[in-house]
Design an enzyme around this catalytic site. Structure first.
Site, PDB file in Angstrom:
ATOM      1  CE1 TYR A 145      -3.595  -2.661   0.478  1.00  0.00           C
ATOM      2  CE2 TYR A 145      -2.358  -3.330   2.709  1.00  0.00           C
ATOM      3  CZ  TYR A 145      -3.135  -3.489   1.689  1.00  0.00           C
ATOM      4  OH  TYR A 145      -3.832  -4.570   1.729  1.00  0.00           O
ATOM      5  CG  ASP A 222      21.599  -2.183  25.246  1.00  0.00           C
ATOM      6  OD1 ASP A 222      22.460  -2.993  24.852  1.00  0.00           O
ATOM      7  OD2 ASP A 222      20.511  -2.191  25.819  1.00  0.00           O
TER       8      ASP A 222
END
Ligand SMILES: NC(=O)c1ccc[n+]([C@@H]2O[C@H](COP(=O)([O-])OP(=O)(O)OC[C@H]3O[C@@H](n4cnc5c(N)ncnc54)[C@H](O)[C@@H]3O)[C@@H](O)[C@H]2O)c1
Length: 355
Positions: A145, A222
């Site tokens: 889409y 991290d």
């Protein structure tokens, strides 16, 4: 006289300012070390895109293929989406020429101030080894889409056992060759990404078992980002995926003083294809055209190129000349707190070439 064919893509922005400087250093090295560099310049990049709606001609790989090495400045223009510039030139070269290792050294040279408050006598001397052909940058996915309110975007990471193993093995070999701490840190996010990163962790453990002389460490990305700031002196060789290596090597570049000092090599260790050498930085649109870009990252990338071509003395000569200019503080561009122009820094480096 030995002749090397060098394909040169200056690219965009400050890429066009630093590449002529690096060529100047190569020309000086050429007379001193009795080698010949034959440059072939390719005007690919943003201007080519504005005229042709693509970053380079369709047969660009065929044109680059016969060279002994590729020297690249940077690509990127504020009026072209970054995914177009990157996927239109740089990433296809890395992938198609199987340049599966991206080597990004980060050394804090004497005379350069780190933005970190390091403890007295602490050194930063590490190399980030980034997987360079697959992982998060595999460009597999699509839109459903497209540009409709219900749009869906899917992007898939591709990690192969072969691709993972060979880059990890390179990292261990490099740790041996550097012979400093002999420490290899693997960076993943396997707590959250339970397939690709688990394959990476397993492969790391397997390869590590073949290198009992090397110490190993596994960090989540991290924690790695935090530890690059907290204990940068503890790292030796750090190996990570395409995305993690990309991000972490910007941290390692800035903690040793400037993006203008960060060199890199995109290597095909099998030597089937030409390898590519480029500064880590981009086209620097904020300083482009001002003549103040630091040429040292590109000059040191040229040093890595000479190393790859087996010109070890010449490579050492370049690295020592850059280190000597940095230590002396005689010529510095504004990123290092100086007032010199790009060409003046190159002049100083050329003067320090000793052999
Ligand atoms: N390999 C590449 O070609 C490459 C890499 C990164 C970014 N890019 C592209 O470059 C463009 C700009 O990206 P960006 O601003 O995020 O990153 P950038 O590396 O171009 O600039 C980041 C900052 O570092 C400074 N800097 C970079 N190189 C420097 C040098 N040699 N001397 C002094 N200061 C320097 C810049 O002035 C800027 O403030 C974008 O289009 C991006 O897609 C290309």
């Amino acid at each position: 006289m030995q002749t090397f064919n060098i394909a040169v893509i200056a690219g965009d922005g400050i890429g066009r300012e630093v590449i002529p400087e690096a060529k100047r250093v190569l020309e000086s090295v050429s007379t001193r070390h009795g080698v010949n560099f034959r440059f072939t310049d390719f005007d690919w990049g943003a201007d080519y895109y504005f005229q042709n709606e693509r970053m380079c001609p369709p047969d660009f790989l065929g044109q680059l293929r016969p060279s002994d090495a590729i020297l690249l400045g940077a690509v990127g223009h504020p009026r072209i989406p970054d995914h177009v510039t990157l996927n239109g030139l740089l990433l296809p070269i890395r992938r198609n020429f199987d340049q599966y290792v991206n080597v990004r050294p980060a050394i804090l040279y004497p005379g350069v101030q780190s933005p970190l408050a390091l403890r007295r006598g602490e050194q930063i001397d590490m190399v980030v080894v980034r997987e360079n052909t697959e992982g998060e940058y595999s460009q597999v996915g699509g839109f459903v889409y497209h540009e409709q309110p219900e749009e869906v975007a899917i992007q898939t990471s591709v990690f192969t056992r072969r691709g993972t193993e060979r880059v990890i093995r390179y990292a261990f070999e490099l740790a041996r060759q550097r012979n400093r701490k002999r420490r290899v840190t693997s960076v993943t996010k396997s707590n959250a990404q339970g397939f690709t990163m688990v394959l990476w962790d397993r492969t790391f453990a397997l390869v590590a078992s073949e290198y009992p002389d090397c110490e190993t460490e596994s960090l989540l990305v991290d924690a790695a980002a935090m530890n690059f700031i907290r204990r940068p002196e503890s790292f030796d060789v750090v190996v990570g995926s395409n995305l993690f290596g990309d991000i972490l090597s910007d941290i390692s570049a800035i903690i040793v003083g400037s993006m203008g000092l960060a060199a890199s090599a995109n290597l095909d260790p099998s030597r089937r294809f030409p390898s590519m050498f480029e500064p880590v930085h981009g086209s620097g649109p904020d300083i482009a055209g001002k003549g103040v870009a630091n040429p040292m990252a590109t000059i040191m990338s040229v040093g890595m190129m000479l190393q790859h071509l087996g010109l070890y003395e010449a490579a050492k000569n370049i690295e020592s000349a850059v280190a000597s200019v940095l230590a002396g503080g005689s010529a510095r561009t504004p990123d290092l707190g100086g007032t010199n122009r790009t060409s003046e820094v190159t002049d100083a480096v050329v003067q320090k070439l000793t052999l």
